[in-house]
Structure formats: structure tokens, C-alpha cells
Write a protein that holds these residues in place. Structure first.
Motif, mmCIF file in Angstrom:
data_model
loop_
_atom_site.group_PDB
_atom_site.id
_atom_site.type_symbol
_atom_site.label_atom_id
_atom_site.label_comp_id
_atom_site.label_asym_id
_atom_site.label_seq_id
_atom_site.Cartn_x
_atom_site.Cartn_y
_atom_site.Cartn_z
ATOM 1 N N THR A 1 17.165 -8.649 1.482
ATOM 2 C CA THR A 1 18.461 -8.830 0.845
ATOM 3 C C THR A 1 19.143 -10.014 1.518
ATOM 4 O O THR A 1 19.351 -10.000 2.734
ATOM 5 C CB THR A 1 19.334 -7.569 1.006
ATOM 6 O OG1 THR A 1 18.740 -6.494 0.292
ATOM 7 C CG2 THR A 1 20.737 -7.814 0.468
ATOM 8 N N GLN B 1 16.266 -10.947 -2.827
ATOM 9 C CA GLN B 1 17.337 -10.891 -3.809
ATOM 10 C C GLN B 1 18.698 -11.009 -3.131
ATOM 11 O O GLN B 1 18.982 -10.324 -2.152
ATOM 12 C CB GLN B 1 17.283 -9.586 -4.623
ATOM 13 C CG GLN B 1 18.392 -9.423 -5.639
ATOM 14 C CD GLN B 1 18.478 -10.573 -6.631
ATOM 15 O OE1 GLN B 1 17.446 -11.020 -7.143
ATOM 16 N NE2 GLN B 1 19.678 -11.054 -6.908
ATOM 17 N N ASP C 1 20.824 -6.329 -5.653
ATOM 18 C CA ASP C 1 19.712 -5.943 -4.788
ATOM 19 C C ASP C 1 19.539 -4.430 -4.717
ATOM 20 O O ASP C 1 18.423 -3.941 -4.519
ATOM 21 C CB ASP C 1 19.890 -6.531 -3.386
ATOM 22 C CG ASP C 1 21.118 -5.974 -2.683
ATOM 23 O OD1 ASP C 1 22.239 -6.221 -3.184
ATOM 24 O OD2 ASP C 1 20.967 -5.299 -1.649
ATOM 25 N N SER D 1 17.462 -3.613 -7.598
ATOM 26 C CA SER D 1 16.077 -4.051 -7.336
ATOM 27 C C SER D 1 15.312 -3.011 -6.534
ATOM 28 O O SER D 1 14.177 -2.653 -6.874
ATOM 29 C CB SER D 1 16.084 -5.375 -6.560
ATOM 30 O OG SER D 1 16.866 -6.343 -7.200
#
Length: 651
Positions: free
Chosen positions: A99, A443, A475, A478
Motif C-alpha cells: 500500500t 496500490q 487498497d 484490493s
């Protein structure tokens, strides 16, 4: 005081990244002080009869020098392990999720993943004007500093700063250039990058890739039929496609696999022998140039099962020809690749056997069947029929890229992870063929909301469903997609799933230290005899204001392991010196990070090194945890050892 990386970054020029790469490949053209010997290089070109181009073109845009400089800078962030995830579900996983800003993550990965990635797939902002892309860099340098770094005048500085917060072509190019350049260095020599884009930036993207990878490494522009038309078809063209640009790291080592056959394509292999299923095709040439005189060497007699000699004949009885020569036919016959059948006249005819096992289709540059609607449906299904993410790519698209790329143990990097379609695809492929592919996702923690002037959280455009579902950043979506996809894969493949199936990931956050820690770093005086602040704690998850339960020591150690080239699953052993805990890695380096080191610890360390109870090549210390007296004592003690142990001080 400045950190080591800050000092380095002050010296970085637009060509620093290029020169570092050149120095790595061609060290003989650099002097002792690190300068490039241009005259020697030119002479070598002449010796090898290489002509210097007098004409040509190159990509140029506002911000190019700035982008090139960014690619040469070292990270100013730290890598914070998510200990809750990494000691829990991700404890044994080889997959990684970062992240943070992908530029900073790529800078970190230069040290421990250079030349180790097989495939990069990215789906970056398309810069359509409606996808929310604006150039994010804040240009933290003063105007005078920008002038000094790039040799700009006042007007040129203003032009450079004009791209800030904009979505112009120059802004997009400045954003993409350093990320692609750093990505290239992570690829193996046999590796390749696949980049999705639409018509708005496809030409600029190709120019970037041509410059960074070289035109000789261009492989293809794949046209993907999206199935979702844009444009009204009356006053403008309707567009139903986007593109995937493919470039290899080194064309000499690049190759693709064929595309696996689907069930319908495999069903035509309807005959079988001891070698498996096969289909047959006539060995007689049909169509154009099928006469004996077209290829005389392919007209010859072959022995049928009844001992008769068969020649190739056309439909009306004329002398035809076979599709192979006599030598090739003999090899095929010897290897059992000839099947004999009788035609409608009862005459024997030879056929070539094509076995199903290992059969693939050639890779075309027109890809159909990977539309956007299916991608949206499959993601909604994972999230209880909620549309929490716009414009995901279909899993089938990434599975196709994965299946044509290398073997089933490749490492795939996606530094615009989005909803983590790439991770989903990697796990599905592994479940299907028992492979050990790994993914690395990156991300940005882009928020699904903004805060208004009253302090209330308001969902962003397109982010309401995600916000209402409890996701405060992309994120989070994700990572949750990976968990849900893994659960579904396990449920769908309960009986056939490999025992070592990896359906999780280790998670790291890449963040800048907080303002207070930066101020304490600025104020730190290495010559002080006393330490007034515990600098280590400033790097803990709690001090950084993020989740994850990491101590400051764990953050610093993780960051340094990456810096020193160790993988994120490196074997780290705790070593005790009295009541002080150090960390040893692969009998190579000993890390001293926390405060509390004193004379007793130095004595014990020297004793273990001198008696060979401890074998390391270097001792790495966190300089902010050592006062000048402790440091000198340790330094002098290591110098007196017979075996050379290097002391590395980091700030």
C-alpha cells in the motif's frame, strides 16, 4: 541532520539513473571518481564500426528531465510491515501487497527485486479527462533549486510547474516515465511488460516504451475488443476497443507460449491411440499450388498398409503433391505420426496425426472474449452484487497473459493494482495447473471519500458504494478482493486444489515518516554524548498513524533488508548480547537498531566474533540510537579484530 537518502537525492541529476545503469553494464568506461569517459566510449564505437546517428527523433515533453531525475532518486519512505496480516493469514505466503505510492515502492524494489520479475502488467490512468487523473507531484523544490537542478530559466520553471494538478499529455508523460523506467529494471532478461491503454495516450505510451525499452524490444500492440461502445455513432465513431502494448526486456531471450485450447477446440481431437487423443489431416496438398510441377520434390510414392504404393492424386486424377518432402515423411512414419484411412473409393490415403497433448493456438494480436461487462459482473458477484469499483479488467484477460508468459512459476508485478484482478488471475491459474506463480501488487491508498469544510466525510464520485460497504480506500478493496477470490477458488476446487496453494499475501505499507520524526531527524546531532529522544519508536505503526501493529524496530529492519537486497521472506534470527536483541540475516549482516547498546554489549559482540561463535561480514547500526562514545567504542573494537567486519552507520 539529513538522512543518507536525502543527501544522495541532492546530488541526483536527470541522467543519474541512466549513468548508474551504464556503470553496472559498462564499468570500464568510468573513471575512479565515477565520471563517464565519453572519448573512450566514442573510440570504442569507431573500433567496432558502429555509426553514430546524425538524424533521428526522440520523445520530448515538459517535465521529462524532472521525470528522469525521479527515476534516479532513492526512497524517502519506510516499509512498515502489517504484522497482523503477516503473522496471521499471510505468514506462509510468498505473495506481496504494498500500500503506497508506486513510485516509492518501485524505488525500494530496485534493491531486492532487480532482474527478478517475469511479467509486469499495468492498467494505468488512461488520462481521458474523466478518469480523475491529475499530476500528483507537489514540486517540493524551490524555483531556484529547480533552475539549478535542470538549468532552467524563469519561463521554463513556470512551464514545468504548470503541469502540477493537471491532466495534460505532458503531465501524464511525466507521471508515467519514471515508473516504467524503474519497472524495466525489475524485469528478468527474458521478461516482458504488458500495458493497457486506450486511444487517448496510446501513441505517447508507445513513444515512452520505445525510448525506455528500445524499438527492437517492441513485440506487439494487442487490440482488445471491450464490448462496451463509447461514442454515439452519429456525430462520431463508436469505439469498442482498447490496447495492450507488449515490450520485452531483451528480445533475444523473449518468447511466448501458445494459447491453451478451450473445450470446444479440444473436442475435434476425437481419435485416440497409446499416445493419447489426436486429429488427422490429409497429407495431400489441397488448394493453390497443389500440382506435381509446383513442387516436384514432394511427389513420391509411399507404402500403404496392404503393401501397395500410393501417390498423391488430385480430385480429377491429376498428379498432385504431398505437403512434406520424402525425408520429413520418413521421420513422421518412424515416429508413429502417420494414420492410414480409406477414401470413398476404397483407396488408402495417408494422414498426419496431431496430438492434443501440449497443443496450443498461436497468439494473435486481436483478442476477443475479454469484455468489460463480464469483468464488472465477476467483481460484483464477489462483493454481494455491489458495484464497488469502476472499470475492472476481466480475470480471463490476465489469465491469458499469465498463461502465455513463461512457466507456471513466474512472478507477476502489477503496480497499478486497482481491484487486484491480476492477483485473482494468478491464483486461478495456480489452482488449475498446480503452479507456483507469485504476485506483487502495489496500490495507492486512494480515499473513497473527501472531508468537507464542516468536517463531514462525503463519498467521492463513483466511490459511494465502496464507502457505504465500509471501504475507505481503494487498497482496502484490493486486499479484500484477494481474500474473497481465494475463498471462492478453494470452494470451487475443493477436491483438486493443490495442497500448497497460496491464497494469501504479506502486506506492507510504504509511508513517509511523520512531521515530528522528520523534525527530530533534522535536529539530531551525532556528536551529542547523550540521546534525548527514542528515534526508533517514531517508525512504529502507532506513531505513523497506520494499522498493522509494527514496532519501530520492525519497520526499520524491514526497510533495511529490502535496501540490502534481501527478499521479504528472508531468514532473520534474533541474537542476544546481554539484554540487547540484535538481528542476524543469512550469516551475513548483524543489525543493531534499538537504543541500549553499551560497553557490555560491545565486549560480548567482540568476544563472539573473535571466537567465531558469530560469523558476519558487517554490522549495520541505526545511528540515531548511538551516542558518540558508544559508537567510537564499537568502531575501535571492530577495527582490532583479526577478521574484517565492516561497520555501516545509517541515518
Amino acid at each position: 541532520m539529513q538522512t543518507d537518502n536525502e543527501k544522495y537525492n541532492e546530488t541526483v541529476q536527470p541522467n543519474t539513473a541512466f549513468l548508474n545503469e551504464l556503470k553496472d553494464k559498462l564499468p570500464e568506461f568510468f573513471t575512479k571518481d565515477g565520471s563517464f569517459d565519453l572519448d573512450k566510449f566514442k573510440n570504442q564505437l569507431k573500433d567496432k564500426n558502429v555509426n553514430e546517428l546524425s538524424e533521428g527523433y526522440q520523445l520530448d515533453f515538459i517535465g521529462k528531465d524532472y521525470a528522469r531525475r525521479q527515476a534516479g532518486e532513492m526512497p524517502t519512505t519506510v516499509i512498515v510491515p502489517d504484522e497482523k496480516q503477516n503473522r496471521g493469514g499471510g505468514a506462509h505466503s510468498k505473495n506481496l501487497f504494498f500500500t503506497g505510492d508506486n513510485l516509492e515502492v518501485l524505488r525500494h524494489l530496485q534493491n531486492n527485486y532487480q532482474n527478478k520479475i517475469d511479467v509486469i502488467y499495468i492498467d494505468p490512468p488512461y488520462n481521458t479527462g474523466s478518469d480523475g487523473f491529475v499530476y500528483p507531484d507537489a514540486f517540493e523544490y524551490s524555483d531556484d533549486k529547480l533552475k539549478d537542478m535542470f538549468g532552467l530559466d524563469d519561463d521554463q520553471v513556470e512551464r514545468l510547474k504548470s503541469i502540477q494538478g493537471k491532466s495534460s499529455h505532458s503531465a501524464w508523460l511525466t507521471f508515467m516515465y519514471p515508473r516504467i523506467l524503474l519497472g524495466k529494471r525489475l524485469l528478468k532478461e527474458s521478461g516482458a511488460i504488458y500495458v493497457s491503454i486506450d486511444e487517448n495516450e496510446v501513441s505517447n505510451l508507445k513513444n515512452i516504451l520505445d525510448e525506455i525499452f528500445g524499438e527492437s524490444n517492441y513485440q506487439s500492440i494487442i487490440t482488445r475488443l471491450t464490448g462496451t461502445p463509447t461514442g454515439n455513432g452519429v456525430t462520431e465513431f463508436v469505439n469498442m476497443q482498447d490496447y495492450i502494448l507488449v515490450y520485452s526486456k531483451n528480445n533475444q531471450f523473449f518468447q511466448t507460449n501458445g494459447i491453451p485450447l478451450n473445450n470446444e477446440q479440444a473436442s475435434i481431437y476425437n481419435e485416440e491411440d497409446s499416445n493419447g487423443k489426436y486429429l488427422t489431416r490429409s497429407l495431400r496438398r489441397t488448394g493453390g499450388e497443389d500440382k506435381r510441377e509446383d513442387r516436384p520434390s514432394m511427389y513420391f510414392g509411399v507404402e500403404a498398409p496392404d503393401g501397395s504404393i500410393v501417390y498423391p492424386k488430385g480430385p480429377s486424377g491429376y498428379d498432385s503433391r504431398w505437403v512434406v518432402g520424402k525425408e520429413t515423411y520418413t521421420k513422421m512414419e518412424k515416429n508413429g505420426r502417420i494414420a492410414w484411412k480409406k477414401n470413398h473409393n476404397g483407396e488408402w490415403q495417408p494422414y498426419q496425426k496431431f496430438y492434443l497433448n501440449g497443443r496450443t493456438k498461436k497468439v494473435s494480436n486481436i483478442w476477443n472474449g475479454f469484455g468489460n461487462k463480464g469483468a464488472t459482473k465477476e467483481l460484483r458477484k464477489l462483493f454481494n452484487d455491489k458495484k464497488i469499483f469502476d472499470f475492472p479488467k476481466p480475470v480471463s484477460l490476465l489469465k491469458q497473459i499469465g498463461s502465455i508468459s513463461g512457466n507456471n512459476s513466474i512472478t507477476v508485478l502489477d503496480f497499478f493494482a486497482g481491484s487486484s484482478t491480476t492477483a485473482d488471475a494468478v491464483m486461478q491459474l495456480n489452482a488449475e495447473d498446480g503452479g507456483h506463480r507469485r504476485f506483487i501488487m502495489v496500490q495507492l491508498p486512494e480515499k473513497t471519500f473527501h472531508t468537507n469544510k464542516n468536517g463531514n466525510e462525503i463519498p467521492t464520485k463513483g466511490g459511494k458504494a465502496a464507502y457505504d460497504a465500509g471501504f475507505r480506500s481503494i487498497d482496502e478493496i484490493s486486499r479484500e478482493r484477494i481474500r474473497r477470490a481465494a475463498k471462492k477458488i478453494c470452494e470451487d476446487n475443493e477436491l483438486t486444489l493443490p495442497k500448497d496453494f497460496d491464497g494469501s499475501f504479506k502486506h506492507y505499507r510504504v509511508v513517509k515518516p511523520v512531521k515530528q520524526t522528520l523534525e527530530e531527524i533534522d535536529d539530531f546531532d551525532p556528536n551529542n554524548t547523550n540521546l534525548f529522544t527514542d528515534m526508533v519508536d517514531g517508525f512504529s505503526s502507532k506513531s505513523l498513524g497506520i494499522e498493522g501493529d509494527a514496532t519501530g524496530e520492525e519497520t526499520i529492519l524491514t526497510t533495511w533488508l529490502a535496501k540490502d537486497g534481501y527478499p521479504f521472506d528472508a531468514d532473520v534470527e534474533e541474537v542476544k548480547f546481554d539484554n540487547y536483541t540484535a538481528h542476524k540475516v543469512e550469516n551475513n549482516r548483524l543489525y543493531l537498531i534499538n537504543e541500549g547498546w553499551g560497553a557490555a554489549q560491545t565486549k560480548e559482540l567482540l568476544n563472539q566474533l573473535g571466537t567465531h561463535q558469530l560469523e558476519v561480514q558487517s554490522v549495520v547500526i541505526f545511528g540515531y540510537s548511538f551516542n558518540v562514545a558508544e559508537l567510537r567504542e564499537l568502531e575501535n573494537g571492530l577495527k582490532q579484530l583479526d577478521s574484517k567486519v565492516t561497520l555501516i552507520k545509517r541515518y
